[in-house]
Design an enzyme around this catalytic site. Sequence first.
Site, PDB file in Angstrom:
ATOM      1  N   LYS A   1     -88.328  15.941  60.102  1.00 43.28           N
ATOM      2  CA  LYS A   1     -88.820  14.900  61.021  1.00 43.28           C
ATOM      3  C   LYS A   1     -87.980  13.621  60.875  1.00 43.28           C
ATOM      4  O   LYS A   1     -87.664  12.955  61.863  1.00 43.28           O
ATOM      5  CB  LYS A   1     -90.308  14.615  60.749  1.00 43.28           C
TER       6      LYS A   1
ATOM      7  N   LYS B   1     -89.192   0.889  62.474  1.00 41.46           N
ATOM      8  CA  LYS B   1     -90.214   1.023  61.432  1.00 41.46           C
ATOM      9  C   LYS B   1     -89.671   1.644  60.151  1.00 41.46           C
ATOM     10  O   LYS B   1     -90.385   1.735  59.167  1.00 41.46           O
ATOM     11  CB  LYS B   1     -91.365   1.875  61.965  1.00 41.46           C
TER      12      LYS B   1
ATOM     13  N   GLU C   1     -82.775  10.541  66.938  1.00 42.98           N
ATOM     14  CA  GLU C   1     -83.417   9.728  67.996  1.00 42.98           C
ATOM     15  C   GLU C   1     -82.772   8.339  68.052  1.00 42.98           C
ATOM     16  O   GLU C   1     -82.421   7.842  69.134  1.00 42.98           O
ATOM     17  CB  GLU C   1     -84.918   9.633  67.676  1.00 42.98           C
TER      18      GLU C   1
ATOM     19  N   ASN D   1    -112.822   8.122  59.819  1.00 37.74           N
ATOM     20  CA  ASN D   1    -111.914   6.978  59.752  1.00 37.74           C
ATOM     21  C   ASN D   1    -112.471   5.996  58.728  1.00 37.74           C
ATOM     22  O   ASN D   1    -113.681   5.933  58.517  1.00 37.74           O
ATOM     23  CB  ASN D   1    -111.805   6.306  61.129  1.00 37.74           C
TER      24      ASN D   1
ATOM     25  N   SER E   1     -93.906  14.792  66.146  1.00 38.86           N
ATOM     26  CA  SER E   1     -93.177  13.909  67.053  1.00 38.86           C
ATOM     27  C   SER E   1     -93.723  14.026  68.463  1.00 38.86           C
ATOM     28  O   SER E   1     -94.176  15.086  68.882  1.00 38.86           O
ATOM     29  CB  SER E   1     -91.690  14.270  67.064  1.00 38.86           C
ATOM     30  N   GLY E   2     -93.625  12.907  69.174  1.00 39.01           N
ATOM     31  CA  GLY E   2     -94.023  12.941  70.582  1.00 39.01           C
ATOM     32  C   GLY E   2     -94.869  11.753  70.982  1.00 39.01           C
ATOM     33  O   GLY E   2     -95.278  11.651  72.138  1.00 39.01           O
ATOM     34  N   GLY E   3     -95.136  10.886  70.021  1.00 37.85           N
ATOM     35  CA  GLY E   3     -95.912   9.696  70.345  1.00 37.85           C
ATOM     36  C   GLY E   3     -97.329  10.043  70.775  1.00 37.85           C
ATOM     37  O   GLY E   3     -97.799  11.174  70.597  1.00 37.85           O
TER      38      GLY E   3
ATOM     39  N   LEU F   1    -108.146   7.640  62.721  1.00 38.02           N
ATOM     40  CA  LEU F   1    -108.392   7.789  64.155  1.00 38.02           C
ATOM     41  C   LEU F   1    -107.783   6.667  64.992  1.00 38.02           C
ATOM     42  O   LEU F   1    -108.328   6.276  66.013  1.00 38.02           O
ATOM     43  CB  LEU F   1    -109.903   7.906  64.413  1.00 38.02           C
TER      44      LEU F   1
ATOM     45  N   HIS G   1     -84.848  14.167  62.680  1.00 36.07           N
ATOM     46  CA  HIS G   1     -85.167  14.023  64.114  1.00 36.07           C
ATOM     47  C   HIS G   1     -85.107  12.548  64.503  1.00 36.07           C
ATOM     48  O   HIS G   1     -84.509  12.161  65.504  1.00 36.07           O
ATOM     49  CB  HIS G   1     -86.559  14.610  64.414  1.00 36.07           C
ATOM     50  N   ASN G   2     -85.727  11.708  63.684  1.00 31.03           N
ATOM     51  CA  ASN G   2     -85.761  10.281  64.015  1.00 31.03           C
ATOM     52  C   ASN G   2     -84.381   9.641  63.906  1.00 31.03           C
ATOM     53  O   ASN G   2     -84.043   8.766  64.708  1.00 31.03           O
ATOM     54  CB  ASN G   2     -86.770   9.547  63.130  1.00 31.03           C
TER      55      ASN G   2
ATOM     56  N   VAL H   1    -104.505   5.648  67.433  1.00 30.43           N
ATOM     57  CA  VAL H   1    -104.202   6.395  68.669  1.00 30.43           C
ATOM     58  C   VAL H   1    -103.667   7.799  68.391  1.00 30.43           C
ATOM     59  O   VAL H   1    -104.113   8.775  69.004  1.00 30.43           O
ATOM     60  CB  VAL H   1    -103.193   5.617  69.542  1.00 30.43           C
TER      61      VAL H   1
ATOM     62  N   ARG I   1     -79.398  -1.912  65.319  1.00 33.38           N
ATOM     63  CA  ARG I   1     -80.745  -2.481  65.525  1.00 33.38           C
ATOM     64  C   ARG I   1     -80.901  -3.760  64.720  1.00 33.38           C
ATOM     65  O   ARG I   1     -81.456  -4.741  65.199  1.00 33.38           O
ATOM     66  CB  ARG I   1     -81.823  -1.467  65.133  1.00 33.38           C
TER      67      ARG I   1
HETATM   68  C1  6PG Z   1     -91.610  10.412  67.367  1.00 34.98           C
HETATM   69  C2  6PG Z   1     -91.078   9.056  67.121  1.00 34.98           C
HETATM   70  C3  6PG Z   1     -92.058   8.273  66.362  1.00 34.98           C
HETATM   71  C4  6PG Z   1     -91.761   6.846  66.486  1.00 34.98           C
HETATM   72  C5  6PG Z   1     -91.138   6.179  65.375  1.00 34.98           C
HETATM   73  C6  6PG Z   1     -89.861   5.461  65.688  1.00 34.98           C
HETATM   74  O1  6PG Z   1     -90.920  11.334  66.940  1.00 34.98           O
HETATM   75  O2  6PG Z   1     -92.664  10.524  67.958  1.00 34.98           O
HETATM   76  O3  6PG Z   1     -89.888   9.103  66.385  1.00 34.98           O
HETATM   77  O4  6PG Z   1     -92.125   8.763  65.084  1.00 34.98           O
HETATM   78  O5  6PG Z   1     -91.710   6.297  67.692  1.00 34.98           O
HETATM   79  O6  6PG Z   1     -92.149   5.363  64.946  1.00 34.98           O
HETATM   80  O7  6PG Z   1     -90.081   4.151  65.598  1.00 34.98           O
HETATM   81  P1  6PG Z   1     -89.080   3.004  65.279  1.00 34.98           P
HETATM   82  O8  6PG Z   1     -88.114   2.955  66.425  1.00 34.98           O
HETATM   83  O9  6PG Z   1     -90.008   1.849  65.282  1.00 34.98           O
HETATM   84  O10 6PG Z   1     -88.453   3.218  63.966  1.00 34.98           O
END
Ligand code: 6PG
Length: 470
Positions: free
Chosen positions: A183, A261, A190, A34, A129-131, A12, A186-187, A14, A288
């Site tokens: 996923k 991460k 991203e 949790n 995904s979406g925070g 639990l 996707h990242n 965020v 990075r």
């Molecule tokens: C998402 C994001 C999410 C996140 C990662 C990226 O799809 O919601 O990708 O998973 O923000 O943690 O984080 P880093 O930039 O720290 O690798």
Amino acid sequence: MKDLYEFGVAGLAVMGGNLARNLANHGFRVAVWNRGWEKTEALLARAPEAGFGAFRTPEEFVGALARPRKIILMVQAGAAVDACIAGFLPYLEPGDIVMDGGNSHYPDTVRRCRELAEKGIRFLGVGISGGEEGALNGPSIMPGGDESAWPEVAPCLQTIAAHVDGVPCCDWIGPEGAGHYVKMVHNGIEYADMELIAEAYAFLRDGLKLDNEAMGRIFERWNAGALAGYLMEITAKIFRKADPEGTGLLLDRILDAPGQKGTGRWTGVAALETGTPAAAIADAVFQRFLNADVEFRRRGGELLPAGTVAAPVDVESAVADLERALYAAKICVYAQGFALLKAAEKEFRWPLNYGGIALLWRGGCIIRARFLNDINAAYRRNPALENLLFDEFFRDELAANLPGFRRCTAAGALAGVPMPAVAGALAYYDSCRAQRSSGNLIQAQRDFFGAHRFERVDRPRGETFHAEWM
Ligand code: 6PG
């Protein structure tokens, strides 16, 4: 029986808390658990209206769920997922469904799927995904694993997902680790999307010497065109945010040391492991690392001459070229991302629906962008499309933007602005269209120093030759 809960959320922090609230907001009866009680208490205080059933022990939590139980783990990827599963296992029964909604590495998901299948537990690796905001109001959801569980969790996951044009940004991806793999890609996209935007910022700031206000206006304008998307939108806003400490604009006070991460790195590793050229994604990860080492760059700035070449610059046309370069490079980045999906289909025999995946990314997630509709259309035209660049729409788009793409890449190089993702994307494009690459020279060198043999252009493929080079 009537009092049992339909869905369990474990973890639990965020993301987990918000996902639980999202479920409750859609009328699902949700049990929460949790490892420590403080987070549970905080969630109950934050959302008293949700009517959560809160439990202190795995036994009580699992026991409070209707069968087959549906539990989603929202804990940190890695050991915590295994620990959580081990904690629940004694109380689970065959047929129960355990979902991992974290950013788990897909090989772990493959392993967990197999281990749990042996115990009759149906496991799903669910990319989300979406925070924080997405978790609460509608994320993009990428589920994979034991397909028999999908019809049972689909009504719930599709309800809480983002919707675009009435279509949920959640659909079945494929077996075992397919959801977490998608996923991960996707990242990776991203990372590359963010890097392209950051390179454009560097070019505007250091090459064209524009201020934040001007850059904010440019990004806002771009966000109304083909580049429209969430990352463009937030970037335009970032240029306007004042420093809460009153020093001016916040962006100028943020240390240029980006964090990460690990999901981008996994995508780069997957590209290398499957032999899929995805250099723009890998470059975004490398940048990075390089940018994170502030002290190293400081020393480099003192030691290394710039050797820049002054060239006449018309700001307006340079900005127009930059927009063309960004768009064309974005097409190349997505071509690399979708090539990685194709590689997974080949490597793991996961049949993937590329057009469908583009639809899932239209809303809720970080890379959501208007342009994903065009990708969906490309795969609808040809589900077996070899590479996104080969699609007729994207070929036309690239053709229209290539001169600007080339001019911008050259301008960045002349001005000494590092733009590896933009330049790498252009090199990828040109490599994809090379009728005769330079690979013949590599083969000659390999045969020269190691007798590794080569094929000839005038003989059938597979027949190999060695030359006495000396
Ligand atoms: C998402 C994001 C999410 C996140 C990662 C990226 O799809 O919601 O990708 O998973 O923000 O943690 O984080 P880093 O930039 O720290 O690798």
